[in-house]
Design a protein around this motif. Sequence first.
Motif, PDB file in Angstrom:
ATOM      1  N   ALA A 196       4.037  29.804  34.209  1.00  0.00           N
ATOM      2  CA  ALA A 196       2.652  30.061  34.626  1.00  0.00           C
ATOM      3  C   ALA A 196       2.571  30.789  35.953  1.00  0.00           C
ATOM      4  N   ASP A 197       3.514  30.597  36.868  1.00  0.00           N
ATOM      5  CA  ASP A 197       3.450  31.256  38.178  1.00  0.00           C
ATOM      6  C   ASP A 197       4.235  32.565  38.214  1.00  0.00           C
ATOM      7  N   GLY A 198       4.695  33.049  37.030  1.00  0.00           N
ATOM      8  CA  GLY A 198       5.374  34.353  36.958  1.00  0.00           C
ATOM      9  C   GLY A 198       6.851  34.307  37.181  1.00  0.00           C
ATOM     10  N   SER A 199       7.414  33.137  37.318  1.00  0.00           N
ATOM     11  CA  SER A 199       8.867  33.029  37.490  1.00  0.00           C
ATOM     12  C   SER A 199       9.548  33.021  36.127  1.00  0.00           C
ATOM     13  N   THR A 200      10.793  33.503  36.123  1.00  0.00           N
ATOM     14  CA  THR A 200      11.553  33.528  34.876  1.00  0.00           C
ATOM     15  C   THR A 200      11.968  32.114  34.516  1.00  0.00           C
ATOM     16  N   ALA A 201      11.490  31.666  33.371  1.00  0.00           N
ATOM     17  CA  ALA A 201      11.799  30.306  32.934  1.00  0.00           C
ATOM     18  C   ALA A 201      12.925  30.277  31.907  1.00  0.00           C
ATOM     19  N   SER A 202      12.980  31.293  31.061  1.00  0.00           N
ATOM     20  CA  SER A 202      14.012  31.324  30.025  1.00  0.00           C
ATOM     21  C   SER A 202      14.187  32.752  29.543  1.00  0.00           C
ATOM     22  N   MET A 203      15.176  32.928  28.712  1.00  0.00           N
ATOM     23  CA  MET A 203      15.435  34.230  28.091  1.00  0.00           C
ATOM     24  C   MET A 203      15.702  34.011  26.619  1.00  0.00           C
ATOM     25  N   TRP A 204      15.064  34.820  25.784  1.00  0.00           N
ATOM     26  CA  TRP A 204      15.317  34.727  24.351  1.00  0.00           C
ATOM     27  C   TRP A 204      15.913  36.028  23.866  1.00  0.00           C
ATOM     28  N   ALA A 205      16.606  35.940  22.777  1.00  0.00           N
ATOM     29  CA  ALA A 205      17.259  37.139  22.234  1.00  0.00           C
ATOM     30  C   ALA A 205      17.468  36.991  20.729  1.00  0.00           C
ATOM     31  N   VAL A 206      17.508  38.144  20.068  1.00  0.00           N
ATOM     32  CA  VAL A 206      17.899  38.247  18.658  1.00  0.00           C
ATOM     33  C   VAL A 206      19.221  38.995  18.618  1.00  0.00           C
ATOM     34  N   VAL A 207      20.200  38.409  17.966  1.00  0.00           N
ATOM     35  CA  VAL A 207      21.547  38.989  17.906  1.00  0.00           C
ATOM     36  C   VAL A 207      21.845  39.365  16.453  1.00  0.00           C
ATOM     37  N   ARG A 208      22.231  40.599  16.251  1.00  0.00           N
ATOM     38  CA  ARG A 208      22.498  41.095  14.906  1.00  0.00           C
ATOM     39  C   ARG A 208      23.926  41.589  14.805  1.00  0.00           C
ATOM     40  N   ASP A 209      24.609  41.193  13.756  1.00  0.00           N
ATOM     41  CA  ASP A 209      25.964  41.685  13.478  1.00  0.00           C
ATOM     42  C   ASP A 209      25.846  43.058  12.827  1.00  0.00           C
ATOM     43  N   VAL A 210      26.224  44.101  13.568  1.00  0.00           N
ATOM     44  CA  VAL A 210      26.099  45.478  13.068  1.00  0.00           C
ATOM     45  C   VAL A 210      27.470  46.075  12.755  1.00  0.00           C
ATOM     46  N   SER A 211      28.472  45.249  12.578  1.00  0.00           N
ATOM     47  CA  SER A 211      29.826  45.761  12.333  1.00  0.00           C
ATOM     48  C   SER A 211      29.874  46.631  11.089  1.00  0.00           C
ATOM     49  N   GLU A 212      29.286  46.140   9.997  1.00  0.00           N
ATOM     50  CA  GLU A 212      29.320  46.912   8.753  1.00  0.00           C
ATOM     51  C   GLU A 212      28.507  48.177   8.876  1.00  0.00           C
ATOM     52  N   LEU A 213      27.363  48.099   9.558  1.00  0.00           N
ATOM     53  CA  LEU A 213      26.546  49.294   9.751  1.00  0.00           C
ATOM     54  C   LEU A 213      27.300  50.341  10.553  1.00  0.00           C
ATOM     55  N   ARG A 214      27.970  49.909  11.620  1.00  0.00           N
ATOM     56  CA  ARG A 214      28.743  50.874  12.425  1.00  0.00           C
ATOM     57  C   ARG A 214      29.896  51.443  11.614  1.00  0.00           C
ATOM     58  N   ARG A 215      30.503  50.600  10.784  1.00  0.00           N
ATOM     59  CA  ARG A 215      31.594  51.116   9.962  1.00  0.00           C
ATOM     60  C   ARG A 215      31.091  52.192   9.004  1.00  0.00           C
ATOM     61  N   ARG A 216      29.931  51.959   8.400  1.00  0.00           N
ATOM     62  CA  ARG A 216      29.391  52.941   7.459  1.00  0.00           C
ATOM     63  C   ARG A 216      28.955  54.208   8.185  1.00  0.00           C
ATOM     64  N   ARG A 217      28.371  54.040   9.364  1.00  0.00           N
ATOM     65  CA  ARG A 217      28.008  55.238  10.117  1.00  0.00           C
ATOM     66  C   ARG A 217      29.247  56.026  10.522  1.00  0.00           C
ATOM     67  N   ARG A 218      30.305  55.295  10.863  1.00  0.00           N
ATOM     68  CA  ARG A 218      31.557  55.971  11.188  1.00  0.00           C
ATOM     69  C   ARG A 218      32.096  56.708   9.966  1.00  0.00           C
ATOM     70  N   THR A 219      31.957  56.096   8.780  1.00  0.00           N
ATOM     71  CA  THR A 219      32.391  56.754   7.548  1.00  0.00           C
ATOM     72  C   THR A 219      31.593  58.031   7.307  1.00  0.00           C
ATOM     73  N   VAL A 220      30.263  57.942   7.523  1.00  0.00           N
ATOM     74  CA  VAL A 220      29.425  59.135   7.363  1.00  0.00           C
ATOM     75  C   VAL A 220      29.857  60.222   8.340  1.00  0.00           C
ATOM     76  N   ARG A 221      30.096  59.818   9.600  1.00  0.00           N
ATOM     77  CA  ARG A 221      30.507  60.810  10.598  1.00  0.00           C
ATOM     78  C   ARG A 221      31.852  61.432  10.246  1.00  0.00           C
ATOM     79  N   GLU A 222      32.801  60.580   9.835  1.00  0.00           N
ATOM     80  CA  GLU A 222      34.135  61.097   9.508  1.00  0.00           C
ATOM     81  C   GLU A 222      34.107  62.003   8.287  1.00  0.00           C
ATOM     82  N   THR A 223      33.312  61.621   7.261  1.00  0.00           N
ATOM     83  CA  THR A 223      33.229  62.496   6.085  1.00  0.00           C
ATOM     84  C   THR A 223      32.506  63.781   6.427  1.00  0.00           C
TER      85      THR A 223
END
Length: 477
Positions: A196-223
């Motif tokens: 309420a007084d503008g101080s940082t009380a917490s931090m939230w985040a969404v974490v996504r595993d993008v390993s497969e996406l990066r692999r496919r993008r790398r495949t697209v780039r390499e091809t």
Amino acid sequence: MPSPVSADRPAAQPPGRGSVEALISQTRRLKVEVDAVRRDTPDDGMDPEDRWQRALYDLAVRQLDDVDAHLAQLRDGPEPVPPEPSEPADAPAPRPAPTACGSLLSRVGSAEWNLLSDEASWSGELYRILGLDPASPALTLDELPTLVVDEDRPLLTGMVTDCLVDARPIDGEFRVVRPDASVRTVHMMGEPVLDADGSTASMWAVVRDVSELRRRRRTVRETGDSLHRHRRRARTEHRIALELQEAVLPPWRGPLRLPHQGPGTLELAAHYLPSATSALIGGDWYDALALSDGETLLSVGDLTGHGVTVTSGMATLLGAVRGMAMAGTEPGPLLALLNQLLDSTVHPALGSAVCCRYRPATRTLVWAQAGHPAPLLYRCGTGRALNAPDGVLLGATSGAVYGQAEVTLEPGDLLLLHTDGLVPDRTGTDAGERLLGLAPRFAGARTAQDCVRAVVEEFGGAERADDACVLVARVTD
């Protein structure tokens, strides 16, 4: 999860269930359409452009799968963390429940870190992304970097510091090492949550595993890179083949008289017609050579295939033809030696050829053929094909014998030699018949070059599917 008040705006209210269902339906319809196009895309593993297109379609379908699952998670809410196990203290720790490899729910998690109590709250998906036991305590912000590879720790530390100190949103990727030693790439997005007084009380985040996406993008780039290299190599091969062809074939731009003058001399003209459907140079050739004994060598031929290797092979054959003709070898034996040469090469190939030896003193033409169309003779406004002696394709069999034929020419006679690809096979009409139909035009032509021009005008259209050569020789008075 996020508090109702964030650093710069109130938390957005979740969309209605009906609107999310509509988005899910639209996404699934689009995925079906993209997948149908993907299945129709060739995938023979040979063509770089086909592989590149296939990789792009695979990436698009995978991303639509992710959007579908994102919307489903938005509709259904996050999966709760499993409760503490009730087994005895000495029982082995439970393993995380197995998940489908392609499921987005196993690749997206969320977390909130309370800065006042130093407590952390993770979703079950985040435990699975990091390969940790859901029964274990969630890691604090100070402990989280212990999972990150050494090179990426400064990145994570900087993002968290900027978020907590300067209230900047988190948006970045880093690599984590799971307990099984596997490395995964994750994308974190988050914001600070203010009290309420503008101080940082917490931090939230969404974490996504993008390993497969990066692999496919790398495949697209390499091809894509492979496709670019393939195209550059094709352009280079085309340039080399063209330069080699231009260096070997006589650069005739008009009628050509051989050095020997007098009755029975030949007036010559020739033309090379490239394929309209292939960017590669073929193995067709034409040639005329004045021999030391006053006779003239005429030859046309075609080595099967396209590209630098074939053009190089054509140059080798043409050089052999010239050398053997200068040594006095007659057309029949010359083709037999040429067949032996082609049969013994490192890269076997098939070829066809016509070889003629013209004797101006008697206006006699001695010729032989190797699986090639016979020369056409035009006289007094009509034309006919010469009766062909025996001869098989070059390289087809070892020890082949080639016969010879002889014909006497008359002043004004016109001889036409050509390769197979000259006349497009559109109606099933014999190529020789269509060429013989040009006899009236040849009769009215003033030069051999006019005759070649008539052939090119008639058969040089874009529908021709193969390279071709035409050589015209006219007997002068």
